[in-house]
Design a protein around this motif. Structure first.
Motif, short mmCIF file in Angstrom:
data_model
loop_
_atom_site.label_atom_id
_atom_site.label_comp_id
_atom_site.label_asym_id
_atom_site.label_seq_id
_atom_site.Cartn_x
_atom_site.Cartn_y
_atom_site.Cartn_z
N PHE A 29 0.83 -1.21 0.00
CA PHE A 29 0.00 0.00 0.00
C PHE A 29 0.85 1.25 0.00
O PHE A 29 0.56 2.21 -0.72
N SER A 30 1.90 1.27 0.78
CA SER A 30 2.71 2.48 0.94
C SER A 30 3.48 2.84 -0.33
O SER A 30 4.03 3.93 -0.41
N THR A 31 3.52 1.94 -1.30
CA THR A 31 4.25 2.23 -2.53
C THR A 31 3.36 2.87 -3.60
O THR A 31 3.84 3.20 -4.68
N TYR A 32 2.08 3.06 -3.30
CA TYR A 32 1.14 3.60 -4.27
C TYR A 32 0.69 5.01 -3.93
O TYR A 32 0.43 5.33 -2.76
N THR A 33 0.58 5.82 -4.95
CA THR A 33 -0.20 7.05 -4.84
C THR A 33 -1.67 6.63 -4.74
O THR A 33 -2.12 5.73 -5.46
N MET A 34 -2.40 7.29 -3.85
CA MET A 34 -3.82 6.98 -3.69
C MET A 34 -4.66 8.18 -4.14
O MET A 34 -4.32 9.34 -3.85
N GLY A 35 -5.73 7.88 -4.82
CA GLY A 35 -6.60 8.95 -5.30
C GLY A 35 -8.06 8.67 -5.02
O GLY A 35 -8.46 7.52 -4.78
N TRP A 36 -8.83 9.73 -5.00
CA TRP A 36 -10.29 9.64 -4.92
C TRP A 36 -10.86 10.26 -6.19
O TRP A 36 -10.42 11.32 -6.63
N PHE A 37 -11.84 9.57 -6.74
CA PHE A 37 -12.55 10.03 -7.92
C PHE A 37 -14.04 9.95 -7.62
O PHE A 37 -14.46 9.30 -6.66
N TYR A 94 -18.35 7.64 -5.12
CA TYR A 94 -16.95 7.97 -4.88
C TYR A 94 -16.12 6.70 -4.89
O TYR A 94 -16.47 5.70 -4.25
N TYR A 95 -15.02 6.76 -5.64
CA TYR A 95 -14.12 5.62 -5.80
C TYR A 95 -12.73 5.98 -5.29
O TYR A 95 -12.25 7.09 -5.53
N CYS A 96 -12.08 5.03 -4.64
CA CYS A 96 -10.65 5.21 -4.38
C CYS A 96 -9.89 4.36 -5.38
O CYS A 96 -10.41 3.38 -5.92
N ALA A 97 -8.65 4.76 -5.62
CA ALA A 97 -7.84 4.09 -6.62
C ALA A 97 -6.37 4.21 -6.26
O ALA A 97 -5.98 5.11 -5.51
N ALA A 98 -5.57 3.30 -6.82
CA ALA A 98 -4.14 3.26 -6.54
C ALA A 98 -3.35 3.35 -7.83
O ALA A 98 -3.70 2.67 -8.83
N GLY A 115 -16.67 1.50 -5.06
CA GLY A 115 -17.39 2.76 -4.95
C GLY A 115 -18.33 2.80 -3.77
O GLY A 115 -18.83 1.78 -3.30
N THR A 116 -18.57 4.02 -3.28
CA THR A 116 -19.54 4.25 -2.22
C THR A 116 -20.36 5.48 -2.57
O THR A 116 -19.82 6.48 -3.04
N GLN A 117 -21.66 5.39 -2.38
CA GLN A 117 -22.57 6.46 -2.79
C GLN A 117 -22.61 7.57 -1.75
O GLN A 117 -22.77 7.32 -0.55
#
Length: 122
Positions: A29-37, A94-98, A115-117
Motif C-alpha cells: 500500500f505504501s508504494t502507491y499514490t492513492m486517489g479519490w474520484f 466515490y471511488y478510491c484508486a491506486a 465505490g460508495t454512494q
C-alpha cells in the motif's frame, strides 16, 4: 495486486460532513499514490484528490479545494477523504484508486474500489 474497499458514504444534508475510508489489502500500500474520484449520474468519472505515497503531498480538484481533505495511514493501509460543507453537486459515487506514481488521470490508476454512494440533499 491491491484490493480496495470504500466505506462511509451516505445521505446527508447540504452543509454536512462525511468521512470516506478506503481499506487496502496487500503489503505494498505504501508504494502507491492513492486517489479519490467520483462519478455523478450521466457524467464522466472525475478526479477529486490524490496523495503521494511517501511525502504525503496532496492535490485537489478546484471544485473541492478547501472543503475536502485527503489523508492516509500507511500502518492501517487506509486512505481517507474528509468532506465538509457538502453541496448537492457533490452527489456521486466515490471511488478510491491506486497508482504507481503521482497522477490525477484516472487512466493511470491501476486498481479501483467498488465505490460508495454519497448523496447530498438541498
Amino acid at each position: 495486486q491491491v484490493q480496495l474497499v470504500e466505506s462511509g458514504g451516505g445521505l446527508v444534508q447540504a452543509g454536512a460532513s462525511l468521512r470516506l475510508s478506503c481499506a487496502a489489502s496487500g503489503r505494498t500500500f505504501s508504494t502507491y499514490t492513492m486517489g479519490w474520484f467520483r462519478q455523478a449520474p450521466g457524467k464522466e468519472r472525475e478526479f477529486v484528490a490524490a496523495i503521494s505515497r511517501n511525502t504525503g503531498a496532496t492535490y485537489y480538484a478546484d471544485s473541492v479545494k478547501g472543503r475536502f481533505t485527503i489523508s492516509r495511514d500507511n500502518v492501517k493501509n487506509t486512505v481517507y477523504l474528509q468532506m465538509t460543507s457538502l453541496k448537492p453537486e457533490d452527489t456521486a459515487v466515490y471511488y478510491c484508486a491506486a497508482a504507481p506514481f503521482f497522477t490525477t488521470l484516472n487512466a493511470q490508476y491501476d486498481y479501483w474500489g467498488q465505490g460508495t454512494q454519497v448523496t447530498v440533499s438541498s
